[in-house]
Design a protein around this motif. Structure first.
Motif, mmCIF file in Angstrom:
data_model
loop_
_atom_site.group_PDB
_atom_site.id
_atom_site.type_symbol
_atom_site.label_atom_id
_atom_site.label_comp_id
_atom_site.label_asym_id
_atom_site.label_seq_id
_atom_site.Cartn_x
_atom_site.Cartn_y
_atom_site.Cartn_z
ATOM 1 N N GLU A 151 3.233 -7.921 0.761
ATOM 2 C CA GLU A 151 3.551 -8.080 -0.661
ATOM 3 C C GLU A 151 3.693 -6.742 -1.372
ATOM 4 O O GLU A 151 4.310 -6.662 -2.438
ATOM 5 C CB GLU A 151 2.461 -8.889 -1.358
ATOM 6 N N VAL A 152 3.112 -5.677 -0.812
ATOM 7 C CA VAL A 152 2.979 -4.405 -1.522
ATOM 8 C C VAL A 152 4.176 -3.505 -1.213
ATOM 9 O O VAL A 152 4.381 -3.090 -0.068
ATOM 10 C CB VAL A 152 1.672 -3.690 -1.132
ATOM 11 N N GLN A 153 4.958 -3.221 -2.239
ATOM 12 C CA GLN A 153 6.054 -2.260 -2.091
ATOM 13 C C GLN A 153 5.530 -0.832 -2.209
ATOM 14 O O GLN A 153 5.872 0.035 -1.407
ATOM 15 C CB GLN A 153 7.119 -2.526 -3.159
ATOM 16 N N ARG A 154 4.705 -0.575 -3.225
ATOM 17 C CA ARG A 154 4.049 0.716 -3.398
ATOM 18 C C ARG A 154 2.672 0.484 -4.003
ATOM 19 O O ARG A 154 2.473 -0.431 -4.804
ATOM 20 C CB ARG A 154 4.845 1.634 -4.333
ATOM 21 N N ALA A 155 1.730 1.337 -3.617
ATOM 22 C CA ALA A 155 0.401 1.350 -4.228
ATOM 23 C C ALA A 155 0.001 2.799 -4.439
ATOM 24 O O ALA A 155 0.025 3.599 -3.498
ATOM 25 C CB ALA A 155 -0.629 0.634 -3.348
ATOM 26 N N TYR A 156 -0.338 3.129 -5.696
ATOM 27 C CA TYR A 156 -0.673 4.512 -6.048
ATOM 28 C C TYR A 156 -2.089 4.583 -6.599
ATOM 29 O O TYR A 156 -2.478 3.763 -7.439
ATOM 30 C CB TYR A 156 0.302 5.051 -7.103
ATOM 31 N N PHE A 157 -2.832 5.555 -6.118
ATOM 32 C CA PHE A 157 -4.156 5.854 -6.663
ATOM 33 C C PHE A 157 -3.941 6.878 -7.770
ATOM 34 O O PHE A 157 -3.601 8.032 -7.513
ATOM 35 C CB PHE A 157 -5.058 6.412 -5.565
ATOM 36 N N GLU A 158 -4.123 6.431 -9.025
ATOM 37 C CA GLU A 158 -3.738 7.235 -10.171
ATOM 38 C C GLU A 158 -4.757 8.332 -10.472
ATOM 39 O O GLU A 158 -5.846 8.374 -9.910
ATOM 40 C CB GLU A 158 -3.545 6.337 -11.398
ATOM 41 N N GLN A 159 -4.375 9.199 -11.416
ATOM 42 C CA GLN A 159 -5.216 10.335 -11.763
ATOM 43 C C GLN A 159 -6.545 9.918 -12.376
ATOM 44 O O GLN A 159 -7.523 10.655 -12.285
ATOM 45 C CB GLN A 159 -4.459 11.253 -12.733
ATOM 46 N N ASP A 160 -6.584 8.747 -13.017
ATOM 47 C CA ASP A 160 -7.838 8.298 -13.631
ATOM 48 C C ASP A 160 -8.662 7.419 -12.700
ATOM 49 O O ASP A 160 -9.656 6.824 -13.117
ATOM 50 C CB ASP A 160 -7.553 7.542 -14.936
ATOM 51 N N GLY A 161 -8.271 7.314 -11.431
ATOM 52 C CA GLY A 161 -9.050 6.544 -10.463
ATOM 53 C C GLY A 161 -8.676 5.080 -10.361
ATOM 54 O O GLY A 161 -9.315 4.339 -9.621
ATOM 55 N N THR A 162 -7.649 4.628 -11.083
ATOM 56 C CA THR A 162 -7.206 3.236 -10.987
ATOM 57 C C THR A 162 -6.119 3.105 -9.913
ATOM 58 O O THR A 162 -5.492 4.087 -9.519
ATOM 59 C CB THR A 162 -6.661 2.728 -12.329
ATOM 60 N N VAL A 165 -0.256 -1.107 -8.412
ATOM 61 C CA VAL A 165 0.382 -1.807 -7.295
ATOM 62 C C VAL A 165 1.699 -2.418 -7.760
ATOM 63 O O VAL A 165 1.748 -3.089 -8.796
ATOM 64 C CB VAL A 165 -0.535 -2.912 -6.730
ATOM 65 N N PHE A 166 2.763 -2.182 -6.995
ATOM 66 C CA PHE A 166 4.060 -2.812 -7.215
ATOM 67 C C PHE A 166 4.310 -3.775 -6.060
ATOM 68 O O PHE A 166 4.335 -3.353 -4.894
ATOM 69 C CB PHE A 166 5.173 -1.767 -7.300
ATOM 70 N N THR A 167 4.464 -5.054 -6.384
ATOM 71 C CA THR A 167 4.628 -6.074 -5.353
ATOM 72 C C THR A 167 6.056 -6.587 -5.315
ATOM 73 O O THR A 167 6.842 -6.402 -6.250
ATOM 74 C CB THR A 167 3.660 -7.245 -5.602
ATOM 75 N N LEU A 168 6.386 -7.273 -4.224
ATOM 76 C CA LEU A 168 7.733 -7.784 -4.008
ATOM 77 C C LEU A 168 7.923 -9.202 -4.524
ATOM 78 O O LEU A 168 9.035 -9.708 -4.518
ATOM 79 C CB LEU A 168 8.070 -7.736 -2.512
ATOM 80 N N GLY A 169 6.861 -9.866 -4.926
ATOM 81 C CA GLY A 169 6.991 -11.224 -5.440
ATOM 82 C C GLY A 169 6.797 -12.278 -4.363
ATOM 83 O O GLY A 169 6.361 -11.994 -3.243
ATOM 84 N N PRO A 170 7.142 -13.525 -4.680
ATOM 85 C CA PRO A 170 6.859 -14.649 -3.770
ATOM 86 C C PRO A 170 7.644 -14.605 -2.460
ATOM 87 O O PRO A 170 7.240 -15.233 -1.490
ATOM 88 C CB PRO A 170 7.242 -15.882 -4.599
ATOM 89 N N ASP A 171 8.769 -13.893 -2.419
ATOM 90 C CA ASP A 171 9.578 -13.843 -1.200
ATOM 91 C C ASP A 171 9.265 -12.622 -0.351
ATOM 92 O O ASP A 171 10.118 -12.140 0.405
ATOM 93 C CB ASP A 171 11.072 -13.843 -1.566
ATOM 94 N N SER A 172 8.065 -12.103 -0.450
ATOM 95 C CA SER A 172 7.700 -10.906 0.304
ATOM 96 C C SER A 172 7.576 -11.226 1.788
ATOM 97 O O SER A 172 7.260 -12.353 2.186
ATOM 98 C CB SER A 172 6.369 -10.354 -0.212
ATOM 99 N N PRO A 173 7.839 -10.256 2.657
ATOM 100 C CA PRO A 173 7.722 -10.491 4.100
ATOM 101 C C PRO A 173 6.268 -10.626 4.536
ATOM 102 O O PRO A 173 5.345 -10.327 3.771
ATOM 103 C CB PRO A 173 8.371 -9.236 4.702
ATOM 104 N N ALA A 174 6.075 -11.064 5.760
ATOM 105 C CA ALA A 174 4.723 -11.191 6.311
ATOM 106 C C ALA A 174 4.107 -9.805 6.484
ATOM 107 O O ALA A 174 4.804 -8.798 6.626
ATOM 108 C CB ALA A 174 4.772 -11.924 7.651
ATOM 109 N N GLY A 175 2.780 -9.771 6.446
ATOM 110 C CA GLY A 175 2.093 -8.491 6.577
ATOM 111 C C GLY A 175 0.663 -8.658 7.033
ATOM 112 O O GLY A 175 0.205 -9.771 7.358
ATOM 113 N N LEU A 176 -0.039 -7.560 7.048
ATOM 114 C CA LEU A 176 -1.441 -7.545 7.458
ATOM 115 C C LEU A 176 -2.292 -8.224 6.391
ATOM 116 O O LEU A 176 -2.254 -7.838 5.225
ATOM 117 C CB LEU A 176 -1.903 -6.101 7.649
#
Length: 271
Positions: A151-162, A165-176
């Motif tokens: 589901e995860v296209q990109r995930a960034y650990f931001e400067q403030d520690g948060t 996450v950018f996801t692909l939506g309901p049609d995302s491919p299978a993953g771990l």
């Protein structure tokens, strides 16, 4: 408290018994401690900052320490504390100005975002740089409703520690799968005896392959695979008896793969 203490002794309250030149030393001592504190907080990393920047946290600690002592220690002159507070706020204003005007200063104080996941694959270099373990990443992903890494296209650990996450939506491919938590139900580890003819995910980095033999190696070097899934919580993906049978082996394999990252993670405080 001394028996000869005179209440409302204005000279003691504001100046104490120190010479006036000591006020200049307070300015120097405050600046040194504040900048040293800021450096230590920057080295500690974003994980322990509880969504405060190092500059903001240094301000909180500096102001709290300076404001607390003169409230109930009669030997701490008010003027000294007021000078410390003024210097701390002045340093904050100066550094804030430099952060806005100079990108290098901003990078040093605030740090840089770190990419942790790209197209469903974990960046272990990013995890190491962010001082996070794989389980820390999965915990934060689950908090945002992510069920599997596909589901995860990109995930960034931001400067403030948060974590952003950018996801692909309901049609995302299978993953771990990241749910259920692996400490409760480890994902199924494909064994040499398994004849599995469907997409599989690397247990180390999450990279998905259309099909893999249990002895094949991923590009990350791992040879541990689990069935890739679009919804780990669907009834057909529930942990089976066969999976339960090798869950101990799976747990040992996961601990072995995650040991280096987990070990690095324990050196920093949790947010």
């Amino acid at each position: 408290m001394s028996s000869d203490l005179v209440p409302f002794d204005w000279a003691r309250m504001f100046l104490g018994d120190t010479p006036p030149l000591f006020l200049l030393e307070i300015v120097f001592r405050t600046a040194v401690i504040f900048l040293w504190l800021l450096l230590l907080l920057r080295v500690t990393g974003k994980r322990g900052l509880a969504q405060l920047s190092p500059l903001e946290l240094a301000i909180v600690i500096g102001l709290g320490s300076a404001a607390g002592d003169p409230m109930f220690y009669p030997e701490v002159p008010l003027l000294h504390a007021m000078l410390v507070l003024t210097v701390v706020v002045g340093l904050q204003r100066l550094l804030s100005f430099l952060v806005i005007r100079n990108e290098q200063v901003e990078t040093f104080i605030e740090g840089l975002p770190v990419e942790l996941v790209r197209d469903g694959v974990i960046s272990h270099a990013g995890l190491s740089g962010a001082n996070l373990s794989r389980e820390d990443l999965f915990e934060r992903l689950r908090a945002q409703g992510v069920r599997q890494l596909g589901e995860v296209q990109r995930a960034y650990f931001e400067q403030d520690g948060t974590l952003t996450v950018f996801t692909l939506g309901p049609d995302s491919p299978a993953g771990l799968p990241v749910v259920p938590p692996w400490d409760l139900e480890p994902p199924r580890l494909l064994l040499d005896t398994d004849d599995y003819r469907a997409p599989v995910a690397c247990l180390n980095c999450g990279r998905v392959q259309p099909q893999a033999e249990p002895t094949d190696h991923c590009t990350c070097g791992s040879d541990r695979w689990t069935p890739a899934t679009t919804d780990p919580l669907a009834p057909e993906n529930a942990l089976s008896g066969k999976a339960l049978g090798n869950s101990g082996e799976t747990r040992a394999a996961l601990d072995g793969q995650d040991g280096g990252t987990r070990g690095a993670s324990t050196g920093a405080p949790h947010a």
